[in-house]
Design a protein around this motif. Structure first.
Motif, short mmCIF file in Angstrom:
data_model
loop_
_atom_site.label_atom_id
_atom_site.label_comp_id
_atom_site.label_asym_id
_atom_site.label_seq_id
_atom_site.Cartn_x
_atom_site.Cartn_y
_atom_site.Cartn_z
N LEU A 77 0.83 -1.22 0.00
CA LEU A 77 0.00 0.00 0.00
C LEU A 77 0.86 1.26 0.00
O LEU A 77 0.38 2.34 -0.38
CB LEU A 77 -0.93 0.02 1.22
CG LEU A 77 -2.01 -1.07 1.24
CD1 LEU A 77 -2.78 -0.99 2.55
CD2 LEU A 77 -2.96 -0.91 0.06
N LEU A 78 2.11 1.14 0.42
CA LEU A 78 2.97 2.31 0.53
C LEU A 78 3.74 2.58 -0.76
O LEU A 78 4.46 3.58 -0.88
CB LEU A 78 3.94 2.13 1.71
CG LEU A 78 3.24 1.86 3.05
CD1 LEU A 78 4.25 1.83 4.18
CD2 LEU A 78 2.16 2.91 3.30
N ASP A 79 3.64 1.69 -1.73
CA ASP A 79 4.23 1.89 -3.06
C ASP A 79 3.17 1.34 -4.02
O ASP A 79 3.28 0.22 -4.52
CB ASP A 79 5.54 1.11 -3.18
CG ASP A 79 6.34 1.50 -4.41
OD1 ASP A 79 5.99 2.50 -5.07
OD2 ASP A 79 7.34 0.81 -4.70
N THR B 132 -1.47 6.47 -6.42
CA THR B 132 -1.83 6.76 -5.03
C THR B 132 -2.61 5.58 -4.48
O THR B 132 -3.36 4.92 -5.19
CB THR B 132 -2.72 8.02 -4.91
OG1 THR B 132 -4.00 7.77 -5.50
CG2 THR B 132 -2.08 9.21 -5.61
N THR B 133 -2.41 5.34 -3.21
CA THR B 133 -3.16 4.29 -2.54
C THR B 133 -4.65 4.58 -2.65
O THR B 133 -5.09 5.70 -2.43
CB THR B 133 -2.79 4.26 -1.04
OG1 THR B 133 -1.37 4.32 -0.92
CG2 THR B 133 -3.33 3.01 -0.38
N ARG B 134 -5.42 3.57 -3.02
CA ARG B 134 -6.86 3.74 -3.07
C ARG B 134 -7.49 3.29 -1.76
O ARG B 134 -6.90 2.49 -1.01
CB ARG B 134 -7.44 2.93 -4.24
CG ARG B 134 -6.89 3.45 -5.57
CD ARG B 134 -7.53 2.74 -6.73
NE ARG B 134 -8.97 2.98 -6.71
CZ ARG B 134 -9.81 2.45 -7.57
NH1 ARG B 134 -9.36 1.65 -8.53
NH2 ARG B 134 -11.10 2.70 -7.51
N THR B 135 -8.64 3.84 -1.48
CA THR B 135 -9.33 3.44 -0.26
C THR B 135 -10.65 2.77 -0.61
O THR B 135 -11.33 3.17 -1.56
CB THR B 135 -9.61 4.64 0.65
OG1 THR B 135 -10.57 5.47 0.01
CG2 THR B 135 -8.35 5.45 0.90
N PHE B 136 -10.97 1.73 0.11
CA PHE B 136 -12.22 1.00 -0.06
C PHE B 136 -12.89 0.91 1.30
O PHE B 136 -12.22 0.74 2.31
CB PHE B 136 -11.95 -0.42 -0.59
CG PHE B 136 -11.31 -0.49 -1.94
CD1 PHE B 136 -12.06 -0.76 -3.08
CD2 PHE B 136 -9.94 -0.29 -2.09
CE1 PHE B 136 -11.47 -0.83 -4.33
CE2 PHE B 136 -9.34 -0.36 -3.34
CZ PHE B 136 -10.11 -0.64 -4.47
N THR B 151 -2.34 4.52 6.57
CA THR B 151 -1.34 5.31 5.84
C THR B 151 -1.60 5.20 4.34
O THR B 151 -1.71 4.09 3.81
CB THR B 151 0.08 4.82 6.16
OG1 THR B 151 0.32 4.97 7.56
CG2 THR B 151 1.13 5.64 5.40
N LEU B 152 -1.67 6.34 3.69
CA LEU B 152 -1.86 6.41 2.24
C LEU B 152 -0.59 6.97 1.62
O LEU B 152 0.09 7.81 2.22
CB LEU B 152 -3.03 7.33 1.91
CG LEU B 152 -4.37 6.98 2.57
CD1 LEU B 152 -5.41 8.05 2.26
CD2 LEU B 152 -4.86 5.61 2.10
N ALA B 153 -0.28 6.50 0.42
CA ALA B 153 0.96 6.92 -0.22
C ALA B 153 0.72 7.41 -1.64
O ALA B 153 -0.28 7.04 -2.28
CB ALA B 153 1.95 5.75 -0.26
N GLY B 154 1.62 8.24 -2.13
CA GLY B 154 1.61 8.68 -3.52
C GLY B 154 3.02 8.64 -4.06
O GLY B 154 3.98 8.88 -3.32
#
Lengths: 265, 265, 265, 265
Positions: A77-79, B132-136, B151-154
Motif C-alpha cells: 500500500l505504501l508503493d 496513489t493508494t486507493r481506499t475502499f 497510511t496512504l501513499a503517492g
C-alpha cells in the motif's frame, strides 16, 4: 547467506520473487454483467472433468474489476504501483460431479504480479488494458455516484484491439448473491512441458477457497455487453444472446490456499 | 460540411480535438502534503508579476490526485480511458499585488487530454506516472480505509526516474481549509514563438476561477515527503525542510473560463 | 539564480522544460503508404489559406515512423526514453497560392516531448500507440530483412481503439522522391484562447524548413491500408479508395526554425 | 469442436494461448556489458546443482536487448505489437559438473508473451521498462551510427524505480565470442506448489539448445554499468567491481526444444 522467495527470481533479501508468498488480501470494485450465450460456446471451453451446467446452460458473468492486493505486511500500500491492477474476468457456469461450479476460461490483467499469481492458481491470465468508471461521493457530473440512474462502464483492450465493452445503469440495491457467491470457482492449473509433444508438467483442477469474503451493498441495473473480434482472442464466440442484469459492488477476500480436486491426464 | 472543435485537430464530426470545449467537470481524490522548503528555492520559480509570499515563505503543497473529468455530455464516463488520469501537482504560496495566491511551477499527468487542457490554462504539465493508494470501505487489509491509523501513499515517476514519494497517516477529520481553498491559483499561460530568439506568442498570468467547488470531509495526519534527483527535473530543489501536515479529501469543481490578470512582456 | 528554458516548466538548471530549445535532430524509419481518397474528404480538412490540390486531388500519405530525436548535446541518446518515440503521420496534398504543398490534418505520437514540440510547430498531435515491423540484417524468419518479398506492417491505436493498419510488401528499390520531398509541408500553428467564445491566441500557417535532410535508399512495393472508426477520431473519413504504393526508407533532418507564411483571422 | 493451444487459455481457434507453440524464431540487437562482481554475490544466486565458476568467479554479463520474435507462420510481423519486446538479461558464469555454463538469475521484459515463454523455459522473468539507444545508418546526430566513437546506452526500470544504466562506447569490431557463445545457458525451470509449505510442482535445471544461431559483426568498446537499489529487487548486490568490456551485436536464434538436465528435490 542464501536466497529465498515463493517464486523466481529467488534473491538474498527474498523480496524479488514476482509473486510474494500467500496469504494474499484482495479488495476490488466489481462491475459485473450476467448474460446468456450459446450453451455450446461455453461447453467447448470446459476442461476434462467439468461438464456443462444443467441449470444454467450458457450462463456467464463478465467482470470488470479495479483491484488492490497486499500481503500480510501491507507494505504494497505504501508503493501503490505494487498493489493495484485492473482485471477483466469471465466466469461460466459448469458442473463438477453434478455440483454447480463456476469456471474461468478467459481473464486479463495489467500487472505482472497478478498475471503470475493467477497462473499459479489456475487462472489463464494474459495482459489487457482494463478501464472502469470510478465513482466518487460528490455532487459533480464527473462523479458517477452510486445512485439510481448512474451508468458505469468497463472496457477491455488486448494488444491494442478493443475486445469488450460493458455498461450498467444502476437501478436499485439488491440482496441477490453476486457472481462470486453462487458456486465455488474451479480453475485449470496448468504448466506445459518444455516440449509440446509431451504431456503438461502440471494439469489439475483446483477449487478456490477464498476466506474472509466480504461483499458490500450490491447495486443492480440494466446492462449492455459487446465483445469484438481480434486476430488471436476468441472471446467473441461468447457474444451475449441475452443480457440478464448488471451489478456493482465491492468485494474483499483473502486467499491462503486452494485445493487440488482432480489431477488430469 | 466543415470542421470544428476547440483545439486541433479540427475534424468533420468535431470530436477529434485533443481537448473538448469547456466547461470541464472534475472530481478527484487528493493526497496533499503541506511543507516548508527554502524560501529562495520558491522565489526563483515565480514568473514576472508574482512575488514571494510574506506570510508563508517557502510554503508549498504537493498533491497526488486521482481524477475523473468530463464535459457536459458526460459521455467520457462511458469510455473511461477518456475521463481518467492521475496527477502530481505542486503549488507554492506567492503574492500578486500583495494579495496571497498559489502558483504552480511543476505538474505531471498521465493523459494527453489533461496535458493540453492544462497547457491552455497555464499549467506546465509534463507526462508522469502517478500512483496513489486507493481506499475502499471494506474490512480488508487491502482496503486502506478512511480511518485513523491508515497510511496512504503517492508516488511520481518521470521518464522512468522516481521523483517523489509521499505518505500521510490519517489521524482525524478537520475543518482546515485544504490547499485549494487557501488562495486563488495563478498560472503562467505560455506558448513559445517558433524561433527561440523571439518573445513568446502567449505570455500571461491567469487566475483560475473554479466554480461549483465541493470538498468532502478532510482527513488530516502526519506526513512524509521525499523528492529525488533526475537528469532533467529540478523538483529536488524544493526538498522539504519541514513537513507541516498531510490531508486526504475528495474535491469536485467545474472550469468554465479563467481570467487573464496580466500580460507579460 | 534564475530559471530558464524554451518551454514551461522553467527551472533553475533549465532542463525541465517539456521541449528543449531547437535545433532538433531527427532520424526515423518510415513505412509510408500513398493512397487516394474522396477529394471532398481532404478538402474539408484544409484550413483557411489552403486550397485543394489541382494536380493530386484526394492524394494522401500515411506514415508509420520510428523516430530518434536529439538536441545538439546528443545527451538524449544516453537515456533513450528521452530520445525515442513512434508516430503516425498523415499528409494530404493541397495548394498555397497555387503552389503545391502538403498539409497534416492528423498525427499521433507516444511521447510528451514530441507532442508539445509538434504543437509548437503546428502539428495537431495526440497520443497514439504506434507499432511498426522492425528490420534486422540477419538470416532469421524474425528479421523482416530489407529485401524483395518482405512485408512490413504498421498499426495505430488511440485510446484503446485500433485506428489504422498498413502493410507494404517490398518489391524493389526506387529513385522515386518519397513523401517528404514532394512539396513543402504547411502546418496550422494554433493555440486557443482561454474562452472558447474568443478568437484563438495563435492562428497561423507555418512552412516547415527542414535542413540537412538525408534519405536512404527507398524500397517500394504493393501496399494495403485500412482505417477504423472510433467514438472521437475521423480518420476513417479518409478511407482509401485506391492504394498507389508503399515505401520504406530512413530519413534524417534537422529543424532549426520554421517560417510563418500567413496569420489567420 | 474442441479447444487447443500450447498454453492457457485454450480456445476454439487455438490462437488465444499466451504463448504459441514452438519453434520460436528470435532476432535482437544486444548491448552487452561484461563485468566482475563479488564472487560471493554470484555464488549465493546459484540453484542446487550449479557451482561457482572456477575460471571466471564473479564474472557476469548484463544485456539490454531489443527483440523481435515470431512463430513459423511469421504472422506476428504483421501486427508488430505481438512480435516486439525489450529485455534486460543478466547472465553469470557458473559450473555444472565442472563444465562451464551461464546461469540467469534476473531478467526483465515488457511483453506478456515473452514473460510466460521465459517462465516455461526457466527464465525468472518480471516486467521491466527497458530502453536502448537505436542505431540508424544515416549522417545525423540522432543516428548513433555503428562506428568508432558512438556511445550506446541501455536502461532498466522496474515498477517505476530505475534499476540499471549501461553505456558502451564503440571502439572496434572484434572476433571475440560474445556472451551467448561462451557456454551453454542453464536455467531453473520452476512452478510452485499451490501451498507454500509444499515442494514446488516443477523444479529442474534445463539446458538451452538454441539452433540456427547467427551473430553479426561484434562491436567492442569501453563500458559503464550502474545498478540502483529498490524496495524489492536485489540486482544492486551484483554491483560491478570492474568493467571488462562492452559489446554491440545482432543475434538470431531459434528455440525448438530444451533439455532437462537435472530434476531437483
Amino acid at each position: 547467506m542464501s536466497i529465498s522467495g515463493y517464486t523466481p527470481p529467488f534473491s538474498p533479501r527474498g523480496k524479488a520473487g514476482i509473486v510474494p508468498s500467500p496469504p494474499w488480501h484482495y479488495v476490488g470494485n466489481f462491475l459485473a454483467i450476467d448474460f446468456l450465450t450459446a450453451p455450446d460456446a461455453v461447453a467447448v471451453l470446459l476442461p476434462p472433468g467439468l461438464t456443462p451446467s444443467h441449470d444454467h446452460p450458457g450462463h456467464c458473468t463478465a467482470n470488470f474489476v479495479d483491484w488492490q492486493c497486499v500481503t500480510d505486511s501491507g507494505e504494497e500500500l505504501l508503493d501503490p504501483i505494487r498493489s493495484q491492477y485492473h482485471e477483466f474476468l469471465l466466469l461460466v457456469h459448469a458442473a463438477l460431479d453434478d455440483q454447480p461450479v463456476m469456471y474461468c476460461p478467459y481473464i486479463y490483467v495489467d500487472q505482472d504480479t497478478s498475471l503470475i499469481r493467477g497462473l499459479i492458481q489456475g487462472y489463464p491470465k494474459k495482459y489487457g488494458s482494463v478501464y472502469t468508471t470510478r465513482t466518487f461521493d460528490s455532487p459533480s457530473r464527473a462523479a458517477a455516484r452510486l445512485e439510481a440512474g448512474t451508468t458505469l462502464a468497463g472496457t477491455l483492450t488486448v494488444k491494442d484491439q478493443r475486445l469488450a465493452e460493458g455498461k450498467v445503469t444502476l437501478q436499485h440495491t439488491t440482496d441477490a448473491t453476486a457472481a462470486f457467491g453462487r458456486a465455488p470457482i474451479i480453475t485449470l492449473r496448468y504448466f506445459p512441458s518444455l516440449d509440446p509433444g509431451y504431456p503438461p508438467a502440471v494439469h489439475e483442477l483446483v477449487r478456490m477457497q477464498p476466506e474472509d469474503t466480504h461483499i458490500s451493498t450490491v447495486w443492480q441495473g440494466d446492462a449492455q455487453l459487446t465483445f469484438f473480434d481480434s486476430p488471436t482472442e476468441d472471446l467473441i464466440q461468447l457474444q451475449a444472446t441475452h443480457i440478464l442484469a448488471g451489478y456493482r459492488y465491492t468485494m474483499a477476500l483473502t486467499v491462503r490456499h486452494s485445493q487440488v480436486v482432480r489431477r488430469l491426464g
